[in-house]
Structures are given as C-alpha cells and as structure tokens.
Design a protein around this motif. Structure first.
Motif, PDB file in Angstrom:
ATOM      1  N   ARG A 175       0.870  -1.209   0.007  1.00 35.46           N
ATOM      2  CA  ARG A 175       0.142   0.200   0.030  1.00 35.46           C
ATOM      3  C   ARG A 175       0.637   1.134   0.009  1.00 35.46           C
ATOM      4  O   ARG A 175       1.918   1.353   0.694  1.00 35.46           O
ATOM      5  N   GLN A 183       2.249  16.372  -0.526  1.00 33.99           N
ATOM      6  CA  GLN A 183       2.107  17.078  -1.832  1.00 33.99           C
ATOM      7  C   GLN A 183       3.542  16.963  -2.472  1.00 33.99           C
ATOM      8  O   GLN A 183       4.672  16.870  -2.069  1.00 33.99           O
ATOM      9  N   LEU A 208      -3.405   1.879  -3.171  1.00 34.16           N
ATOM     10  CA  LEU A 208      -3.284   3.330  -3.404  1.00 34.16           C
ATOM     11  C   LEU A 208      -4.270   3.976  -2.434  1.00 34.16           C
ATOM     12  O   LEU A 208      -5.396   3.942  -2.618  1.00 34.16           O
ATOM     13  N   GLU A 209      -3.750   4.732  -1.518  1.00 35.40           N
ATOM     14  CA  GLU A 209      -4.650   5.594  -0.724  1.00 35.40           C
ATOM     15  C   GLU A 209      -4.280   6.826  -0.720  1.00 35.40           C
ATOM     16  O   GLU A 209      -3.110   7.412  -0.176  1.00 35.40           O
ATOM     17  N   VAL A 210      -4.831   8.012  -1.395  1.00 33.78           N
ATOM     18  CA  VAL A 210      -4.403   9.308  -1.628  1.00 33.78           C
ATOM     19  C   VAL A 210      -5.132  10.419  -1.246  1.00 33.78           C
ATOM     20  O   VAL A 210      -6.206  10.341  -1.449  1.00 33.78           O
ATOM     21  N   TYR A 211      -4.428  11.092  -0.325  1.00 27.16           N
ATOM     22  CA  TYR A 211      -5.164  12.371   0.137  1.00 27.16           C
ATOM     23  C   TYR A 211      -4.568  13.733  -0.337  1.00 27.16           C
ATOM     24  O   TYR A 211      -4.852  14.661   0.386  1.00 27.16           O
ATOM     25  N   ALA A 212      -3.815  13.800  -1.186  1.00 23.75           N
ATOM     26  CA  ALA A 212      -3.157  14.746  -1.607  1.00 23.75           C
ATOM     27  C   ALA A 212      -3.269  14.845  -3.173  1.00 23.75           C
ATOM     28  O   ALA A 212      -3.515  14.022  -3.692  1.00 23.75           O
ATOM     29  N   ASP A 213      -3.510  16.232  -3.605  1.00 23.23           N
ATOM     30  CA  ASP A 213      -3.700  16.208  -5.198  1.00 23.23           C
ATOM     31  C   ASP A 213      -2.630  16.241  -6.000  1.00 23.23           C
ATOM     32  O   ASP A 213      -2.504  15.905  -6.965  1.00 23.23           O
ATOM     33  N   GLU A 214      -1.453  16.963  -5.306  1.00 22.14           N
ATOM     34  CA  GLU A 214      -0.263  17.229  -6.317  1.00 22.14           C
ATOM     35  C   GLU A 214       0.567  15.937  -6.320  1.00 22.14           C
ATOM     36  O   GLU A 214       1.513  15.942  -5.705  1.00 22.14           O
ATOM     37  N   VAL A 215       0.170  14.781  -6.818  1.00 23.20           N
ATOM     38  CA  VAL A 215       0.847  13.564  -6.847  1.00 23.20           C
ATOM     39  C   VAL A 215       0.826  12.932  -8.093  1.00 23.20           C
ATOM     40  O   VAL A 215       0.045  13.153  -9.031  1.00 23.20           O
ATOM     41  N   GLN A 216       2.040  12.091  -8.331  1.00 25.36           N
ATOM     42  CA  GLN A 216       2.103  11.165  -9.373  1.00 25.36           C
ATOM     43  C   GLN A 216       2.151   9.722  -8.809  1.00 25.36           C
ATOM     44  O   GLN A 216       3.262   9.342  -8.152  1.00 25.36           O
ATOM     45  N   CYS A 217       1.065   8.776  -8.857  1.00 21.82           N
ATOM     46  CA  CYS A 217       1.254   7.619  -8.298  1.00 21.82           C
ATOM     47  C   CYS A 217       0.845   6.529  -9.331  1.00 21.82           C
ATOM     48  O   CYS A 217       0.041   6.734  -9.924  1.00 21.82           O
ATOM     49  N   ALA A 218       1.568   5.357  -9.367  1.00 28.78           N
ATOM     50  CA  ALA A 218       1.329   4.218 -10.241  1.00 28.78           C
ATOM     51  C   ALA A 218       1.488   3.067  -9.547  1.00 28.78           C
ATOM     52  O   ALA A 218       2.606   2.929  -8.658  1.00 28.78           O
TER      53      ALA A 218
ATOM     54  N   LEU C 399      -7.566  13.679  -9.772  1.00 30.03           N
ATOM     55  CA  LEU C 399      -7.814  14.524  -8.473  1.00 30.03           C
ATOM     56  C   LEU C 399      -8.192  16.092  -8.788  1.00 30.03           C
ATOM     57  O   LEU C 399      -7.190  16.613  -9.433  1.00 30.03           O
ATOM     58  N   CYS C 404      -9.627  16.429  -1.512  1.00 31.67           N
ATOM     59  CA  CYS C 404     -10.576  15.085  -1.683  1.00 31.67           C
ATOM     60  C   CYS C 404      -9.407  14.098  -1.722  1.00 31.67           C
ATOM     61  O   CYS C 404      -8.375  13.967  -1.705  1.00 31.67           O
ATOM     62  N   ALA C 406      -8.542   9.918  -3.504  1.00 29.31           N
ATOM     63  CA  ALA C 406      -8.578   8.710  -4.412  1.00 29.31           C
ATOM     64  C   ALA C 406      -8.009   7.545  -3.909  1.00 29.31           C
ATOM     65  O   ALA C 406      -6.784   7.677  -3.382  1.00 29.31           O
ATOM     66  N   HIS C 407      -8.498   6.467  -3.873  1.00 25.52           N
ATOM     67  CA  HIS C 407      -7.944   5.156  -3.253  1.00 25.52           C
ATOM     68  C   HIS C 407      -8.199   4.100  -4.290  1.00 25.52           C
ATOM     69  O   HIS C 407      -9.348   4.054  -4.920  1.00 25.52           O
ATOM     70  N   THR C 408      -7.214   3.238  -4.410  1.00 21.80           N
ATOM     71  CA  THR C 408      -7.412   2.005  -5.313  1.00 21.80           C
ATOM     72  C   THR C 408      -7.012   0.798  -4.370  1.00 21.80           C
ATOM     73  O   THR C 408      -6.030   0.688  -4.024  1.00 21.80           O
ATOM     74  N   ALA C 425      -2.425   0.932 -12.434  1.00 29.31           N
ATOM     75  CA  ALA C 425      -3.330   2.044 -11.913  1.00 29.31           C
ATOM     76  C   ALA C 425      -2.487   3.128 -11.605  1.00 29.31           C
ATOM     77  O   ALA C 425      -1.343   3.243 -11.604  1.00 29.31           O
ATOM     78  N   THR C 427      -2.790   7.377 -10.291  1.00 30.85           N
ATOM     79  CA  THR C 427      -3.466   8.293  -9.645  1.00 30.85           C
ATOM     80  C   THR C 427      -2.667   9.738  -9.834  1.00 30.85           C
ATOM     81  O   THR C 427      -1.415   9.776  -9.626  1.00 30.85           O
ATOM     82  N   ARG C 429      -2.995  14.227 -10.145  1.00 33.88           N
ATOM     83  CA  ARG C 429      -3.945  15.469 -10.362  1.00 33.88           C
ATOM     84  C   ARG C 429      -4.090  15.785 -11.801  1.00 33.88           C
ATOM     85  O   ARG C 429      -3.523  15.523 -12.900  1.00 33.88           O
TER      86      ARG C 429
END
Lengths: 287, 253, 485
Positions: A175, A183, A208-218, C399, C404, C406-408, C425, C427, C429
């Motif tokens: 996770r 951020q 993935l658990e995302v609480y910020a918006d300025e992110v790059q996650c994969a 996002l 807010c 977003a979760h996967t 996957a 995620t 902005r």
C-alpha cells in the motif's frame, strides 16, 4: 528462548560499511531486534545476512532510522534450507533528503513473512525498494508493505517479484499512502509474479490511498506463467527445456538480484540462485 | 502611426524565485517576422510562456502590450482570444480528447469572444482537412486524441495545423523547428510563408539558423543574459553561424 | 401457512389495526407506517398477491437480515441508519406532497434539466409532478411492447412476472445473489416492492435496447428495487438503467439488487447512469445507494458486460460483478465514478474465474473533487481449475483540488499458473500542462477541465449506447460544477 538486541549507530557525517550475520540454528525459538540509526549526513552500506538450518520460529524486529541527508544502501539475504518460520517486522523512517536503497532476497524458509512500514516523513526523501521471494515447493512467502508519504516531494519506488513453485504460495499486500502533507509525491509500486506449477498460488493487493492532489502515483501487478513463446525460442536455439526455464526464471529474478551488489550478500544471493535454478538439470525452483 | 502589434518594455520575469529575464524590450510590428535566437537556458522559452500567461512565470517589472492592450492581468484564454498563439516546444498530449474536437472548441471559443457565430460543422471539417493535407498531416491523426502517440514531427505539424485554422494575429513559435527532418522543416516553413499576409506577425524562437534560411525574417534578435543582446537584419544569422553565441554572451556580460 | 397471505385474517386485521394509527387521508391510506417486522413483510407479500414460496423466501431473508450487521469494510463514513424509521410499502400513486406542476418544482432542479438538455415533456415526469397526463412515452411504450412480444421477449415489472411467470422467478430469483450475500441484499430480498424482469428466449436477439425509461406504470419502486434478467441460450440483450437527469425522490436509503443470468452463448450488456441526489455543497442530504449487482455467466461462451456512470448519491456502495462459471465466458466492467463536494463512493467489481479460458476486463476511472472520497475496490479470483484465465485491469484516478481523496484497493487471488492477470493503476491531479495548452488555444478554465475530464473518461463513455454517451458527457460537466477555483 534467546532475545538479543543489537544496534548500529553511524555518527553524523561518518561513512561506514557493516555486515550483520544471523545464524539460525535448529530448534531456535527467539526474538531478535536490530536497530540502525544514521545520524545527519552519514552514510552506511549494510549487509544483513540470515542463514542456517533452523526449523524454529523466529521473530525479527528491525528498525531503521535515517536522519536529515543520511544515505544508506542495504542488502538483506535470507537463506534457510532448514525451513524455519520467519516473521520480520521492519520499520523505516526517513527524514528530509534521506535516501535509502533496500533490497531483500529470501529463499528456503517454510514461511517467510516481512511486514515493512516505511515512513517518508522528510521532504525530498527517497526510497528504492526491491524484494525477491523465491518460494520453493510447499513453502510460503509474503510481503506486507506500507509506504507512507508524509513529507513533501518524497519519492518512492518499490518492486516485488515472487517466483512460486509447486504447492507454494506467495502473498503481496502493498500500500502506498499519500497523506495531505505529502504534496508533490512520486510513488511507484509494482508486483510481478511467476507461477511455476499448476498448484502454485499467489495473492496480490497493490493499493493506493491518496489524500493529496499534487501527486504522481502508479501501481501495477502482473501474475502469469513463463512465456511459452520465449521457452520455445530458446529450445530452437539448442537449450534443453530445464535450461530454458532456468534461464527465463533467472532473467525474471535479475531485475532485483542484480541490485544486491555488496560483496558477501552478492555471493550469498548467487549461491541461492544457483541452487534454486541449476541450469544443467532440474533445480528446486524451475524443475 | 499606430502602436506596434507587440510591445514589450523592460520586462523582468522570475521563475521559482530566479530572475530569468531582466529588462527585456522588444517591438514587433504588423506583418513582421522576427527571429529570437540564443543559447540554451537564455530564457527564450520563458519569454514565450510569459507572453502566453503561464502560471509561475511571474512578471515582476515592465510591461507587455498587445495591439495597445495590457497583457498583464489577462488569463491565458483571453490572450488567445485576442489573437496571440503559442506554438509549444513540447506539445501536450490529452488522451481521449479528439484532435478535431479540441480544435473546433478552440475556434468556437475564439469566435464567440469576437462576437461571431459558431462555425458550421461541415465548413470546419472542410477547412481543417484542407489545412491538414497542406501540412502533410495524416488524416487519421485528426481523429486521434490530441497529440496522443504522435511522433515529434507530427506534434509540430499539428501545432502548425492549429495555427493555420485559428489564424491568430501573432504567432509565437517556440522551437517549432527543432527535432524536424528537412522535409518536415520545409512543410513548416511553407506553412509560415503561406500565412504571411502583411498583417499577421511571427516570432520564431529557435536555436538553429536553418529555418531562417527558409523563412527570411525581417529582424533577428539574440537573447542572452536575460535581455536582447543584439538586434539586426537577416545578415545577423550568417554572423551567428560563423561566430557562434560566445561573442554575444561576452557582450551581454 | 396454506392460505394465500392476502386472505389470511390475521393480516387483514393487521392492516386494519395499522390504519387506526391515524392514517386518515385517502392518499396516505395505502402507505404502511414506518417500521419493519415479519408482519410488514406479510403485508407487502399479501398486497402483491405473491405465491407462498416468495413470502417464505422474504421471511427467511428477513430473519437473516435481523441477525446480520451492516458491512463496515468499505472506505465510507456512513451515518447510522434507522431502519425502523422507514416505511417499506407505498402503493403506486401514493406519493404525497408531490408538486402539482412544474411551477412548484425547485428551480435549481429545473436549471439542471436545462443544462442537461432534458426535453420539456420529460421534465415533469422526472420532477415527479403528480399529473395523470399522458406523456409521449406512453405511446412509444405501446409500440415498444408489441415489438417485444413478437420476439417473445418478456419485459415487465417484477410483480407482474411473479404473477405471470412464477416458474421463471422461482427458478432464478436469488440464484445469483442469495439473500445471505450481504446485509443490504438480505434487506432488499425481504422488502423489495418491485423492479424489472426480463427473459430473452433461446436464440433471440432482443430487437431494441431495454430501458427502465419505458417502465411507465410504476412509481416509487426506486427504494428497494429488484431486477432479474435471464438471457437464454444464444440470446442477446442490452439493458439501460437510470437516467442522467436527477429524479425527485424522498427516500434516502436505496438498496437495489440486480441479478443477471447468461446461459450458453448468451450476451448481456447492462448500462447504468446513476444520478441520484448527491446532497448539497455542504454535504447535507443526499441518497445512500447500497446496490448489489451480479451477473452469472452460467453457460459456455456467455458474456456479461457492465458499464456504469456513477455521478449522484451522497454514498455509493456498489460492485457489479461477474461469476465466470462457463468455459470461455467473458466479463467486463467499465466504470466512471465522479464525486464532488462531500460525496463518497466505494465502487468496483469482482471477477470470479471458475471456468477454463475465461477472460475479464476492468476499466475504472475515478474523479474526485471538492472534499469527496472516491475508492475503487476490486477482486479478481482465479480458481485452480480456471486454466487459461485472463484478466486485465486498469484503474485511473484524477484528483481536482486539495481536500479530496482517491483510493485504489484491488485484490488478486490467482490459483492457476496459466492465468494471466495484469493490473495497472495511476493517480494524479489534473495536469497543469494540459490545462495551459487548452487555455492557450482559447478555452476557459472550466471548459478546459471539462474537456480533459471527458477525455479521461472517453474509453468508458464509448461503451455506453450512443444517446447515453452524449448525456453522460453533459452530466460530468454538471457534476463537476464549482470544482475549480
């Protein structure tokens, strides 16, 4: 039951190279703790080696703390043909601009379970993680991983590969969590698995658990068998089926095993791979 | 005598706290083609982004006027609707949004701002296809997502297609020529020549003289040290070719 | 009990007794007072003149539900629900305080219809205006019915199916979603009042898209809706549920169950556009939507495809799934879930590979704005005998704004080596580069965001029937209003 606590502290600005060996003997039932502290700006190359012929239960707790700007390369190898049962709880804390590269290979244990929590609390901290789990017949290996991005612009990259043989089972629960303060995070999580037999089994949860918006996650995960076309190709070039299989499995493993490049750990990893994947005949894995 | 189309005075731009342009002045008249050359990192792209109003390119001093109107304080879309077009050095991919759809939305947004009715769909299609074939852009690229999976050259030609359809009053082309083979370069150059009508102006930001041999510029500027280090006619291109940027860098310093 | 429930004197007495509790006006007399016990279930069953097997089934479901607990594993913050405060039966036409004309309808609702381009004659129906006017849809529906009858397709309200085709209902009801499946499925099984029933006979291709839109003779079935679709061997059907326009609805809790059965070589395509009231921008009000949807690819070469656009509801809890039992069967799940303000969505799918060479495809696009929380949750399970199973999963989250989430949460459980399971996957902005590029071409910021978001969802919208796809785009734009700036 034996309990041991060891500690490695690297003073601010110092550079060190350490090897920590754990010998696990038959009948061992114990808990061990290892604490590693890197003070600001220090550097450490650490090899953490576990070997032996145990059949006991072992609980390891390893805490790694990197202060501001500290850097660490960490290779861990676990080889236990005796078939012990291991549970490793590993916590990692990275302060600002700290950098950690941690790679682990495990083979042989009847059950090998690592629970890894990495807290990227500092700004601009970096974490590169690799895990290679070779699951021999009838055995189990699992990795439970949480990488929490709390600091700004922290970057993490994690790759876990499992190779599972007959009646073996692998489990990956990974996770990435990006907290509101995280951020600018760049987080990548990947899990690839090779099932070598009808009865092999794999359970995967890359989250993935995302609480910020300025992110790059994969994150990505793939599970499958050896590529039949590649096997065929190698055989048309004159390799026997076991040789071809061993070659492909080795190639799959190399993405991670190549990163284990500190002297003793590298030798040990080479021994394990050679035993598991003998290409002159059926090795334990690719048979 | 009316005001120049673009009038930049003593412009200072900071990016992430660092001053990139310091007191740059530049005038571009109607119908003129200007070339801005300069070494990497001189601030050529910063000038282009600041003109188009990108966030993070803070103008801390000076002024930019477009046809007499102050550009500062206008949003990027307002500038676009006034007729200021930026050809991107790295055109952006927007998956799922068809190339034609973006182009039509953009054209209609600009027509709306000018108080004109929306373009008829058939007329739009005819025009876009015509321009695309002139630019030798494969027809299937029109239907694909904006720049999605386009090659470098295709992206640049797609910028030229947007330019040809939107018909701005001033086109700032940020290294539209870089990464193009000679055939593609000729297509781009002839596209620019075809759009010259005595009114429309061009600012070509470039690293190389080869495009300037194909589109003879009225004026050439060398950007160095955060400002225009030297201005001249087309002959300056030859001089640069011979001497390189070194001398200008010294002059600027 | 041997006598049909309706004639049971005890029930009659119960009905009388409840009437005495002050339900005086003739409009309200057909609505049960709030509360749920076995008697209420007997009344519902009696009112609907149901056969005994159905009453028994309802009662077993109720007894199970009474002992069960609400699931708490979802990433949702669910305020406590008082199940005894809900009225579980309301006869058709019993809507109280319905607006009498469009003049009485909330002007903000009308404004939304405007933005979505809903035709005038439909607005009254959607807004729940209590008039008996014959809408255009009635005549459309009549021709529609005759064409279906010609093809032998049964498409009717669930309660009608219970009366007319009890053998089919008995055979298939609960065979995909047993009442023990989960808390909300148990509740629905106990108290559902109506829904849709579809049976497509062997080797028949349903001559038109079936849509809840044409189910004209019902009202107020939205709360506990039950849908059962059976595609017999070699048949094909496409079903559309919902509507892009927000419907007037006074029930806060919705717990629907949808069961699909695809026999050998049959294909079912099920599309949903969900736009129940999401609550206001402060997070007040809004529908709680707890839905159980599952398809069973029972025969060889069968296929079930789910497409959903989830834009409404304050809380969405929904996992349309496929059981790939037949060899070579195929399951698909295409989803767009958009949450804004205080909305919460926990949605995804389960693909259960049991048969050989089964394949599944999952494509999920989540968009989160405001203070919303948007979760994808999925399971891909490959049984040891499912040789050659394949799954491909793609989950992307977008996002918009800082508050807010977003979760996967995918879960893959693979028990066969010759299964190929792949998951990807991302995620991120909404890209500054894309926004600036669009604005440089002259688009306003909100238009630019809409354009990019619609592009992000394009692959899913492409799976919707044509007219739905266009509406879905408009819906996205309305749902994200106020998300920027």
């Amino acid at each position: 039951m034996t309990n041991r606590i060891s500690e490695i502290v690297v003073k601010a600005g110092a550079r060190r190279s350490e090897v920590v060996c754990f010998e696990h003997r038959r009948g061992d039932h114990r808990e061990q703790r290892l604490r590693i502290v890197l003070e600001p700006g220090s550097e450490l190359e650490l090899q953490e080696l576990h070997y032996g012929r145990s059949a006991g239960e072992l609980a390891l707790q390893i805490d790694v703390e990197l202060a501001q700007g500290a850097r660490m390369r960490h290779a861990a190898v676990l080889d236990d043909p005796g078939g012990g049962r291991f549970t490793t709880e590993r916590t990692i804390r990275l302060a600002g601009q700290a950098e950690l590269e941690y790679t682990r290979l495990s083979c042989g244990a009847a059950s090998d379970r690592e629970i890894l929590h990495a807290n990227m609390e500092g700004r601009d901290s970096r974490f590169r993680h690799g895990a290679l789990l070779l699951v021999e017949p009838g055995r189990h290996a699992g990795l439970e991983l949480e990488i929490a991005h709390g600091g700004r612009r922290a970057a993490s990259e994690s790759l876990c590969r499992c190779i599972v043989s007959a009646n073996g089972s692998g489990r990956f629960a990974g996770r990435i969590r990006i907290d509101p303060q995280g951020q600018g995070a760049d987080a990548r999580l990947r899990n690839d698995n090779l099932l070598l037999h009808e009865t092999a089994r794999m359970e995967t949860r890359p989250e993935l658990e995302v609480y910020a918006d300025e992110v790059q996650c994969a994150h990505g995960a793939a599970t499958g068998a050896l590529d039949e076309a590649a096997l065929f190709y190698l055989r048309t070039r004159g390799l026997t089926a076991p040789q071809a299989r061993a070659m492909l499995v080795r190639a799959f493993a190399s993405r991670i095993s190549d990163a284990i490049n500190l002297a003793d750990a590298q030798t040990m990893a080479g021994t394990i791979l050679n035993r598991a994947l003998r290409d002159d005949g059926p090795g334990r894995l690719a048979a | 005598m009316s005001a120049p189309l673009l009038d930049i005075r003593e412009l200072t731009v900071r990016v992430e706290g660092k001053e990139i342009l310091s007191g740059l002045s530049l005038e571009v008249g109607r119908g003129e083609v200007h070339a801005i050359m300069g070494p990497n990192g001189a601030g050529k792209s910063t000038l282009a982004q600041a003109l188009a109003g990108r966030d993070g390119y803070g103008v801390s001093a000076g002024s930019m006027r477009f046809d007499g109107e102050d550009l500062l304080g206008m949003s990027p879309e307002e500038r676009a609707c006034k007729g200021l077009f930026l050809g991107f050095q790295y055109p952006v991919e927007i998956p799922g949004v068809s190339n034609m759809y973006l182009l039509r939305s953009a054209l209609n947004a600009q027509r709306k701002a000018a108080g004109q009715p929306e373009i008829n769909a058939a007329e739009f299609l005819r025009r876009a296809r015509q321009e695309a074939s002139r630019l030798k852009l494969k027809p299937e690229l029109l239907k694909r997502g904006v720049n999605e999976g386009f090659s470098g050259g295709e992206k640049k030609r797609n910028e030229m297609l947007q330019l040809a359809v939107l018909k701005p009053r001033l086109a700032v082309l940020d290294e539209t020529d870089s990464g193009l083979d000679i055939d593609a370069l000729k297509v781009v150059a002839s596209g620019i020549r075809a759009l010259r009508d005595g009114q429309r102006a061009f600012v070509l930001i470039t690293h190389y003289e080869r495009i300037l041999n194909l589109v003879s510029p009225d004026k050439v500027h060398v950007l160095a040290g955060g400002g225009i280090a030297r201005s001249g006619g087309a002959e300056l291109v030859q001089e640069l070719e011979a001497a390189g940027y070194e001398t200008f860098l010294r002059e600027a310093a | 009990m041997s006598a049909p429930a309706a004639r049971n004197p005890e029930i009659q007495e119960l009905l009388q007794r409840k009437y005495q509790h002050g339900f005086v006006t003739d409009i309200e007399s057909d609505t049960l007072p709030p509360g749920l016990d076995e008697d209420v279930i007997r009344v519902i069953s009696a009112r609907k003149e149901e056969p005994e097997f159905l009453l028994d089934w309802r009662l077993r479901a109720f007894r199970y539900w009474r002992e069960a607990r609400e699931p708490s594993w979802a990433k949702l913050n669910i305020p406590p629900i008082d199940y005894q405060a809900i009225s579980y039966y309301s006869a058709p036409g019993a809507a109280k305080d319905a607006p009498k004309s469009l003049d009485e309808v909330d002007p903000r609702l009308l404004e939304t219809y405007d933005k979505l381009g809903i035709p005038l004659h439909e607005r009254a129906r959607l807004a729940g205006v209590a008039v008996d006017a014959v809408f255009d849809s009635v005549s459309v529906a009549t021709t529609f019915k005759s064409r279906l009858a010609e093809a032998g397709v049964i498409f009717c309200p669930f309660s009608e199916a219970v009366r007319e085709h009890p053998e089919l209902v008995r055979k298939y009801l609960g065979s995909v979603v047993p009442y023990r499946d989960n808390y909300f499925a148990a509740l629905n099984s106990a108290v559902f009042t109506d829904g849709s029933f579809v049976y497509v006979p062997k080797n028949t291709r349903c001559p038109m898209e079936l849509s809840t839109y044409f189910r004209i003779n019902e009202r107020n079935t939205g709360q506990f809706e039950r849908t059962l679709i059976i595609a017999d061997e070699g048949s094909e059907v496409s079903y559309l549920e919902g509507c892009t326009a927000p419907m007037r609805d006074e029930n806060q809790l919705h717990a629907a169950v949808v069961e699909l059965v695809a026999l050998k070589d049959a294909r079912i395509k099920y599309s949903t556009v969900q736009n129940w009231y999401p609550g206001d921008e402060k997070g007040r009000g809004g529908i709680y939507n707890f839905v159980t949807k599952r398809g069973d690819c029972r025969g060889r070469n069968s296929s079930i495809s789910w497409t959903q656009v989830e834009a409404g509801s304050a809380i969405t809890w929904k996992y349309p799934s496929c059981i790939l039992r037949g060899d070579n069967s195929t399951g698909e799940f295409y989803s767009v879930a958009v949450t804004n303000n205080f909305q919460q969505a926990d949605t995804g799918t389960k693909m259960i590979h049991i048969g050989r060479n089964t394949s599944s495809n999952i494509l999920s696009k989540g968009i989160s704005a405001g203070r919303a929380q948007n979760t994808y949750r999925g399971l891909v399970k490959v049984f040891p005998r499912a040789e050659g199973a394949r799954n491909r999963t793609q989950c992307d989250s977008l996002l918009i704004g800082r508050d807010c989430g977003a979760h996967t949460f995918p879960h893959m459980d693979i028990g066969h080596p010759r299964a190929v399971v792949e998951h990807e996957a991302t995620t991120s902005r909404i890209s500054e580069d894309q926004l600036f590029y669009c604005r440089q071409r002259g688009l306003g910021e909100e238009d630019a965001v809409n354009l990019i978001v619609n592009g992000f969802c394009k692959q899913v919208f492409n799976m919707l029937p044509m007219e739905f796809a266009v509406e879905a785009q408009a819906l996205m734009n309305v749902s994200l209003e106020g998300a920027i700036g």
